[in-house]
Design a protein around this motif. Sequence first.
Motif, PDB file in Angstrom:
ATOM      1  N   THR A   1       0.846  -1.208   0.000  1.00  0.00           N
ATOM      2  CA  THR A   1       0.000   0.000   0.000  1.00  0.00           C
ATOM      3  C   THR A   1       0.870   1.243   0.000  1.00  0.00           C
ATOM      4  O   THR A   1       0.624   2.196  -0.749  1.00  0.00           O
ATOM      5  CB  THR A   1      -0.941  -0.005   1.225  1.00  0.00           C
ATOM      6  N   GLY A   2       1.928   1.226   0.819  1.00  0.00           N
ATOM      7  CA  GLY A   2       2.863   2.347   0.863  1.00  0.00           C
ATOM      8  C   GLY A   2       3.575   2.551  -0.465  1.00  0.00           C
ATOM      9  O   GLY A   2       3.821   3.680  -0.883  1.00  0.00           O
ATOM     10  N   TRP A   3       3.881   1.443  -1.142  1.00  0.00           N
ATOM     11  CA  TRP A   3       4.549   1.516  -2.456  1.00  0.00           C
ATOM     12  C   TRP A   3       3.667   2.253  -3.465  1.00  0.00           C
ATOM     13  O   TRP A   3       4.163   3.060  -4.269  1.00  0.00           O
ATOM     14  CB  TRP A   3       4.851   0.086  -2.933  1.00  0.00           C
ATOM     15  N   PHE A   4       2.362   2.021  -3.433  1.00  0.00           N
ATOM     16  CA  PHE A   4       1.439   2.718  -4.334  1.00  0.00           C
ATOM     17  C   PHE A   4       1.343   4.203  -4.003  1.00  0.00           C
ATOM     18  O   PHE A   4       1.214   5.038  -4.900  1.00  0.00           O
ATOM     19  CB  PHE A   4       0.041   2.097  -4.249  1.00  0.00           C
ATOM     20  N   LEU A   5       1.397   4.534  -2.728  1.00  0.00           N
ATOM     21  CA  LEU A   5       1.257   5.928  -2.297  1.00  0.00           C
ATOM     22  C   LEU A   5       2.599   6.661  -2.310  1.00  0.00           C
ATOM     23  O   LEU A   5       2.630   7.891  -2.302  1.00  0.00           O
ATOM     24  CB  LEU A   5       0.698   5.972  -0.869  1.00  0.00           C
ATOM     25  N   LYS A   6       3.697   5.870  -2.270  1.00  0.00           N
ATOM     26  CA  LYS A   6       5.042   6.390  -1.990  1.00  0.00           C
ATOM     27  C   LYS A   6       5.027   7.131  -0.640  1.00  0.00           C
ATOM     28  O   LYS A   6       5.668   8.163  -0.438  1.00  0.00           O
ATOM     29  CB  LYS A   6       5.547   7.306  -3.119  1.00  0.00           C
ATOM     30  N   ASP A   7       4.285   6.519   0.282  1.00  0.00           N
ATOM     31  CA  ASP A   7       4.162   7.019   1.654  1.00  0.00           C
ATOM     32  C   ASP A   7       3.899   5.802   2.540  1.00  0.00           C
ATOM     33  O   ASP A   7       2.846   5.173   2.442  1.00  0.00           O
ATOM     34  CB  ASP A   7       3.010   8.025   1.753  1.00  0.00           C
ATOM     35  N   TRP A   8       4.880   5.470   3.386  1.00  0.00           N
ATOM     36  CA  TRP A   8       4.789   4.245   4.188  1.00  0.00           C
ATOM     37  C   TRP A   8       4.392   4.541   5.637  1.00  0.00           C
ATOM     38  O   TRP A   8       4.694   3.775   6.543  1.00  0.00           O
ATOM     39  CB  TRP A   8       6.127   3.509   4.144  1.00  0.00           C
ATOM     40  N   THR A   9       3.653   5.638   5.839  1.00  0.00           N
ATOM     41  CA  THR A   9       3.262   6.052   7.189  1.00  0.00           C
ATOM     42  C   THR A   9       2.302   5.058   7.836  1.00  0.00           C
ATOM     43  O   THR A   9       2.379   4.797   9.038  1.00  0.00           O
ATOM     44  CB  THR A   9       2.563   7.441   7.130  1.00  0.00           C
ATOM     45  N   TYR A  10       1.402   4.477   7.032  1.00  0.00           N
ATOM     46  CA  TYR A  10       0.220   3.821   7.590  1.00  0.00           C
ATOM     47  C   TYR A  10       0.345   2.304   7.740  1.00  0.00           C
ATOM     48  O   TYR A  10       1.097   1.645   7.032  1.00  0.00           O
ATOM     49  CB  TYR A  10      -1.001   4.124   6.706  1.00  0.00           C
ATOM     50  N   GLY A  11      -0.454   1.786   8.674  1.00  0.00           N
ATOM     51  CA  GLY A  11      -0.631   0.351   8.839  1.00  0.00           C
ATOM     52  C   GLY A  11      -2.095   0.069   9.110  1.00  0.00           C
ATOM     53  O   GLY A  11      -2.752   0.812   9.850  1.00  0.00           O
ATOM     54  N   GLU A  12      -2.633  -0.986   8.505  1.00  0.00           N
ATOM     55  CA  GLU A  12      -4.058  -1.334   8.702  1.00  0.00           C
ATOM     56  C   GLU A  12      -4.213  -2.100  10.007  1.00  0.00           C
ATOM     57  O   GLU A  12      -3.383  -2.932  10.360  1.00  0.00           O
ATOM     58  CB  GLU A  12      -4.526  -2.167   7.501  1.00  0.00           C
TER      59      GLU A  12
ATOM     60  N   LEU B   1      -6.202   4.838  -2.856  1.00  0.00           N
ATOM     61  CA  LEU B   1      -5.757   3.643  -2.135  1.00  0.00           C
ATOM     62  C   LEU B   1      -6.581   3.504  -0.862  1.00  0.00           C
ATOM     63  O   LEU B   1      -6.770   4.472  -0.116  1.00  0.00           O
ATOM     64  CB  LEU B   1      -4.270   3.738  -1.798  1.00  0.00           C
ATOM     65  N   VAL B   2      -7.060   2.286  -0.647  1.00  0.00           N
ATOM     66  CA  VAL B   2      -7.942   1.985   0.487  1.00  0.00           C
ATOM     67  C   VAL B   2      -7.199   1.086   1.468  1.00  0.00           C
ATOM     68  O   VAL B   2      -6.528   0.127   1.053  1.00  0.00           O
ATOM     69  CB  VAL B   2      -9.226   1.282  -0.014  1.00  0.00           C
ATOM     70  N   SER B   3      -7.298   1.383   2.744  1.00  0.00           N
ATOM     71  CA  SER B   3      -6.657   0.565   3.768  1.00  0.00           C
ATOM     72  C   SER B   3      -7.172  -0.864   3.672  1.00  0.00           C
ATOM     73  O   SER B   3      -8.374  -1.108   3.702  1.00  0.00           O
ATOM     74  CB  SER B   3      -6.959   1.161   5.150  1.00  0.00           C
ATOM     75  N   GLY B   4      -6.248  -1.835   3.534  1.00  0.00           N
ATOM     76  CA  GLY B   4      -6.614  -3.211   3.196  1.00  0.00           C
ATOM     77  C   GLY B   4      -6.955  -4.097   4.371  1.00  0.00           C
ATOM     78  O   GLY B   4      -7.596  -3.665   5.333  1.00  0.00           O
ATOM     79  N   THR B   5      -6.488  -5.338   4.325  1.00  0.00           N
ATOM     80  CA  THR B   5      -6.795  -6.305   5.383  1.00  0.00           C
ATOM     81  C   THR B   5      -5.844  -7.484   5.250  1.00  0.00           C
ATOM     82  O   THR B   5      -4.954  -7.488   4.407  1.00  0.00           O
ATOM     83  CB  THR B   5      -8.273  -6.744   5.307  1.00  0.00           C
ATOM     84  N   THR B   6      -6.038  -8.499   6.092  1.00  0.00           N
ATOM     85  CA  THR B   6      -5.251  -9.723   5.983  1.00  0.00           C
ATOM     86  C   THR B   6      -5.859 -10.619   4.905  1.00  0.00           C
ATOM     87  O   THR B   6      -7.026 -10.455   4.537  1.00  0.00           O
ATOM     88  CB  THR B   6      -5.231 -10.494   7.307  1.00  0.00           C
ATOM     89  N   ASP B   7      -5.089 -11.583   4.449  1.00  0.00           N
ATOM     90  CA  ASP B   7      -5.594 -12.465   3.394  1.00  0.00           C
ATOM     91  C   ASP B   7      -6.804 -13.278   3.858  1.00  0.00           C
ATOM     92  O   ASP B   7      -7.772 -13.449   3.112  1.00  0.00           O
ATOM     93  CB  ASP B   7      -4.487 -13.378   2.860  1.00  0.00           C
ATOM     94  N   SER B   8      -6.787 -13.766   5.100  1.00  0.00           N
ATOM     95  CA  SER B   8      -7.915 -14.583   5.560  1.00  0.00           C
ATOM     96  C   SER B   8      -9.167 -13.746   5.808  1.00  0.00           C
ATOM     97  O   SER B   8     -10.288 -14.219   5.616  1.00  0.00           O
ATOM     98  CB  SER B   8      -7.541 -15.383   6.814  1.00  0.00           C
ATOM     99  N   ASN B   9      -8.994 -12.481   6.193  1.00  0.00           N
ATOM    100  CA  ASN B   9     -10.160 -11.602   6.323  1.00  0.00           C
ATOM    101  C   ASN B   9     -10.753 -11.286   4.950  1.00  0.00           C
ATOM    102  O   ASN B   9     -11.973 -11.185   4.795  1.00  0.00           O
ATOM    103  CB  ASN B   9      -9.781 -10.294   7.028  1.00  0.00           C
ATOM    104  N   ALA B  10      -9.884 -11.133   3.956  1.00  0.00           N
ATOM    105  CA  ALA B  10     -10.371 -10.912   2.588  1.00  0.00           C
ATOM    106  C   ALA B  10     -11.128 -12.141   2.096  1.00  0.00           C
ATOM    107  O   ALA B  10     -12.156 -12.023   1.421  1.00  0.00           O
ATOM    108  CB  ALA B  10      -9.201 -10.591   1.663  1.00  0.00           C
ATOM    109  N   ALA B  11     -10.634 -13.337   2.442  1.00  0.00           N
ATOM    110  CA  ALA B  11     -11.334 -14.576   2.090  1.00  0.00           C
ATOM    111  C   ALA B  11     -12.700 -14.627   2.771  1.00  0.00           C
ATOM    112  O   ALA B  11     -13.690 -15.076   2.176  1.00  0.00           O
ATOM    113  CB  ALA B  11     -10.499 -15.783   2.500  1.00  0.00           C
ATOM    114  N   PHE B  12     -12.762 -14.145   3.989  1.00  0.00           N
ATOM    115  CA  PHE B  12     -14.024 -14.075   4.742  1.00  0.00           C
ATOM    116  C   PHE B  12     -15.028 -13.172   4.021  1.00  0.00           C
ATOM    117  O   PHE B  12     -16.203 -13.521   3.868  1.00  0.00           O
ATOM    118  CB  PHE B  12     -13.738 -13.560   6.150  1.00  0.00           C
ATOM    119  N   LEU B  13     -14.552 -12.024   3.559  1.00  0.00           N
ATOM    120  CA  LEU B  13     -15.423 -11.094   2.825  1.00  0.00           C
ATOM    121  C   LEU B  13     -15.905 -11.718   1.519  1.00  0.00           C
ATOM    122  O   LEU B  13     -17.069 -11.591   1.144  1.00  0.00           O
ATOM    123  CB  LEU B  13     -14.671  -9.792   2.536  1.00  0.00           C
ATOM    124  N   ALA B  14     -15.000 -12.416   0.834  1.00  0.00           N
ATOM    125  CA  ALA B  14     -15.360 -13.051  -0.441  1.00  0.00           C
ATOM    126  C   ALA B  14     -16.421 -14.130  -0.245  1.00  0.00           C
ATOM    127  O   ALA B  14     -17.328 -14.286  -1.071  1.00  0.00           O
ATOM    128  CB  ALA B  14     -14.119 -13.657  -1.098  1.00  0.00           C
TER     129      ALA B  14
END
Length: 409
Positions: free
Chosen positions: A144-155, A213-226
């Motif tokens: 996410t930081g790579w897309f923004l060129k800003d690595w300030t944030y963590g989900e 860019l939207v704050s993401g999630t973990t892979d298993s939480n994304a699987a839960f949403l899917a």
Amino acid sequence: MPDDFFGGLDFGTSGARISIINFKKELKYTNSVSYQYGFKNPNSWINSCEKLLDNLPLDIKKNIVNLAISGTSGTLTACTLRGDPIGEAIPYDQACNENKILIESITVGEDHLQTPYSSLAKALKLIDKFGENIILRHQSDLITGWFLKDWTYGEEGNNIKLGWSLIKESWPKSYLKTSWQKCLPLIIKSGKILGQIDTDLAERFKLNKKILLVSGTTDSNAAFLAAGLGDEEGLTVLGTTIVVKKINKTPIKEKGITTHRVSNKWICGGASNAGCGILSQFFSDLEIKELSRQINPSKNTSLNLLPLNSRGERFPVNNPFLEPILSPRPVSDSLFLHALFEGLARIELKGWEKLYELTGSLPKRIVTTGGGSKNPQWRAIRERIINIPIISCKKTTSFGTALLAINAK
């Protein structure tokens, strides 16, 4: 007028996948690539991301409006203050035992952090190696930081294993006294808009320059949403490792258990160090498909294997020294695969029994995602051993990540 598109990128153990959906939540495009340099090398993640962006059709590139990223939970890497990765990442399934006494002293009452598999254990190891003039980011947050060129944030969900409390919405107070707190990210809730894509990056890949860019999630939480789980359903992810999750009324704090907040519901569960990873150590995908046809899932092999991917287990037991049991290996490859399936099903069963012990209920139906969900013989073996109806979900983790992007606020 062309459709607006919403993108989800998911970074797993072996590669990355992108899914693009429209406003009606219809899948319009998907693609996946394997890592070029291996999972532990963060440049593999970036390289895979570049390949996926390069291969997007131009009409999709120009009309993506929101993009979210998911990644493996508990894979941590050190970076320079400008976001350049330093050395290898420490993967989710690697135990770090070096700072046990220090961890216990700063996590009193936080049992879920007092495990060598926690991101806190990995963070202290990386700080010991590279010093404190670094930032520490999980897989999803780094990209996410790579897309923004800003690595300030963590989900928030990606940083629970590092110590972030979803209830208090803060780091442990003990962290305030440390000199390394500055290495930690500024935490943002999942599904929140972080900012616009870096202009140079958008130009390089011919992307819409106004992508958010939207704050993401973990892979298993994304699987839960899917999977779109109901309250009385459970989720099993059969990827490189096995993950089991269910909805619970309250959060749970225990070693090996992670509680997340997804769509305003508490989701508790755990991840084993066993899964499809052990199958690929012995057989190719084609061999698994062909040998599976020779299996009678209603029969028991009487072999009692413990098919961990490597030494150590996180869940349903938390034991970094537990050894796999992969012998005796029968002469028949199909019988060996049958026994591996049974061993994995028993680990999954123990996972559900552990969640029953902690929550007081079992799911009435298990929805399964991941590569292993496509195997009908394994599914039948799991149903026989677990004794709960099982269905497969064809939607990928990256589809769940794209749903985060479409619902961003």
